[in-house]
Motif scaffolding. Structure first.
Motif, PDB file in Angstrom:
ATOM      1  N   LEU A  28      -8.381   7.032   7.711  1.00 22.74           N
ATOM      2  CA  LEU A  28      -7.971   7.565   9.015  1.00 22.74           C
ATOM      3  C   LEU A  28      -7.916   9.085   9.010  1.00 22.74           C
ATOM      4  O   LEU A  28      -7.327   9.683   9.906  1.00 22.74           O
ATOM      5  N   PHE A  56      -2.049  -2.738   9.292  1.00 24.83           N
ATOM      6  CA  PHE A  56      -3.366  -3.222   8.911  1.00 24.83           C
ATOM      7  C   PHE A  56      -3.206  -4.306   7.850  1.00 24.83           C
ATOM      8  O   PHE A  56      -2.294  -4.250   7.009  1.00 24.83           O
ATOM      9  N   PHE A  84      -5.777   3.795  16.677  1.00 24.55           N
ATOM     10  CA  PHE A  84      -5.545   2.805  15.633  1.00 24.55           C
ATOM     11  C   PHE A  84      -4.122   2.277  15.760  1.00 24.55           C
ATOM     12  O   PHE A  84      -3.248   2.927  16.347  1.00 24.55           O
ATOM     13  N   SER A  85      -3.912   1.089  15.210  1.00 24.04           N
ATOM     14  CA  SER A  85      -2.637   0.391  15.377  1.00 24.04           C
ATOM     15  C   SER A  85      -1.630   0.834  14.327  1.00 24.04           C
ATOM     16  O   SER A  85      -1.922   1.668  13.464  1.00 24.04           O
TER      17      SER A  85
END
Length: 461
Positions: free
Chosen positions: A305, A298, A294-295
């Protein structure tokens, strides 16, 4: 009269066949073994019932002290404005448009995230049941990179720098001991709880975490060209587990405790080889953003998460019910081998053993598991196994003394049962090699039976 004599003669021959035929004895012993599965299954149901009772009591203790803890944050919540056109028809049905402002949020993760947690666990008991609980003091520090605080396709003037907040999510608000706040650029920003829909029906589902939000952080007063350092302390009570979500671009974590029995959980394991010591453990993690899928930011919605969390599980050293349940799985094997032993002695020595006596021996073997579960609730599994095993071995040995009319066969049976119960105990304690040891043991038992049974003249039966 002749019919009566014929029926009596047929009955006598049937009784004689049942007494002398090996095939008949084998069918009777097999039938009795199947019958004894009924009380054996009843014991297994009893173990499951007591295990569920234990889980209920443990859940009640944990609910009052504090459930498992998972920490997700801190996350910088930055609002921004967007505009879209809205069509309006007036009374004359003429179309006009107006610009409508809408507030949305962008979520930024830290560039660096450092976690250091000290855990002080203890055992809590209620009656005969116990669970692991703990007090934790966790320091969370790091920084947000000012260069990352940019929102694509949104102009600078539409970013509401003076209305930013920091959010923190956790699975356990009840366990918080002290008021929480985060220090950014030497300024304290206290947290407060925010209501959101929760799935309270599941105590182990962390997909809906409790939300805490800080007071407004005015980023206009800070130099946006530098990193924004933060520091905060979290003091919480919890039970069983402590986990963290690795949201930092670089996440470093260290968890220290004097708890000796634990396991490390989640998607990431500690990197230090000497993490387990005689005094507890000192586990360290280093997780990069490239290690998780995941980055670092968002838009609009902050996803769940928690599936990528890592941490420590504080295990209760011994689960008596689990071991007792494993022991009962070998119950049919113990009954079958004991019956086989008596069958071979009966066949080779020509001693008559009544089916009722087989039934009594089988019930004595089943009583072992009832004694085991009842004693293990008040003592260790080893002591319970020794007491139950010795009691049943002595019972069957003394009973077989009255059946077999001599001393050598009962002693042989007692030694055989001692070896059998010792073999089962070793298998229960093993995990990785249980199948291997069990297979080798059964092979040796089969070889012994084949060796002894070679002397039986099967053609005459």
């Amino acid at each position: 009269m002749d019919n009566y004599s014929q029926e009596k003669s047929t009955g006598n021959r049937l009784i004689t066949w049942l007494k002398n035929s090996i095939t008949a004895r084998m069918f009777i012993i097999g039938f009795l073994s199947l019958i004894l599965l009924i009380p054996l299954f009843m014991v297994q149901d009893l173990i499951k019932e007591r295990s569920e009772r234990q889980k209920s009591m443990v859940s009640e203790i944990n609910d009052k002290w504090g459930e498992e803890v998972i920490l997700f944050g801190p996350v910088l919540k930055l609002p921004y404005r967007i505009f879209h056109e809205k069509r309006i028809y007036d009374s004359q049905k003429e179309l006009t448009t107006e610009s409508v402002e809408e507030i949305k949020y962008f979520y930024f993760f830290p560039n660096h995230l450092n976690i250091k947690s000290t855990i002080d666990p203890e055992i809590k008991k209620r009656g005969i049941y116990k669970t692991a609980v703990y007090k934790s003091l966790t320091n969370i520090s790091g920084s947000f990179s000012a260069s990352d605080l940019k929102i694509e396709d949104v102009s600078e003037e539409n970013i509401l720098w003076d209305r930013a907040r920091v959010i923190l999510k956790t699975s356990n608000l009840k366990g918080v001991n002290d008021q929480m706040s985060i220090k950014i650029d030497q300024t304290e920003y206290p947290f407060s709880s925010k209501y959101q829909n929760q799935d309270l029906s599941s105590k182990t589902d962390f997909s809906n975490l409790y939300l805490m939000e800080s007071e407004v952080v005015n980023l206009k007063d800070l130099k946006k060209e530098k990193s924004l350092a933060f520091n905060m302390d979290v003091s919480m009570n919890g039970s069983s587990e402590l986990s963290f979500v690795p949201i930092g671009k670089t996440t470093k974590a260290q968890v220290l405790s004097d708890w000796e029995t634990n396991s490390f959980i989640g998607n990431f394991l500690p990197y230090d080889e000497d993490k387990i010591t005689s005094n507890g453990f000192n586990a360290k993690w280093k997780i990069l953003d490239i290690n998780r899928p995941f980055s670092q930011s968002f838009n609009e919605v902050l996803p769940d998460l928690t599936a990528y969390a890592f941490g420590v599980n504080f295990m209760i050293p011994v689960d008596e019910y689990q071991k007792s349940e494993r022991a009962t799985k070998y119950g049919f094997l113990v009954i079958g081998l004991t019956f086989l032993l008596f069958f071979l002695i009966q066949t080779l020595s020509k001693i008559t053993i009544h089916p009722f006596q087989y039934l009594m021996i089988g019930l004595g073997l089943v009583m072992f598991y009832s004694l085991l579960i009842s004693i293990s609730e008040h003592s260790s599994f080893l002591k319970a196994y020794l007491i139950a095993g010795i009691s049943v071995i002595l019972l069957i040995t003394l009973y077989s003394r009255s059946i077999l009319k001599n001393i050598k066969f009962p002693i042989f049976i007692g030694l055989s049962l001692l070896a059998l119960y010792s073999f089962v105990y070793v298998i229960i304690q093993l995990e990785s090699y249980a199948l291997l040891v069990g297979s080798i043991g059964l092979f040796l038992i089969l070889a012994c039976v084949m060796y002894v049974s070679r002397k039986i003249d099967w053609e005459n039966y």
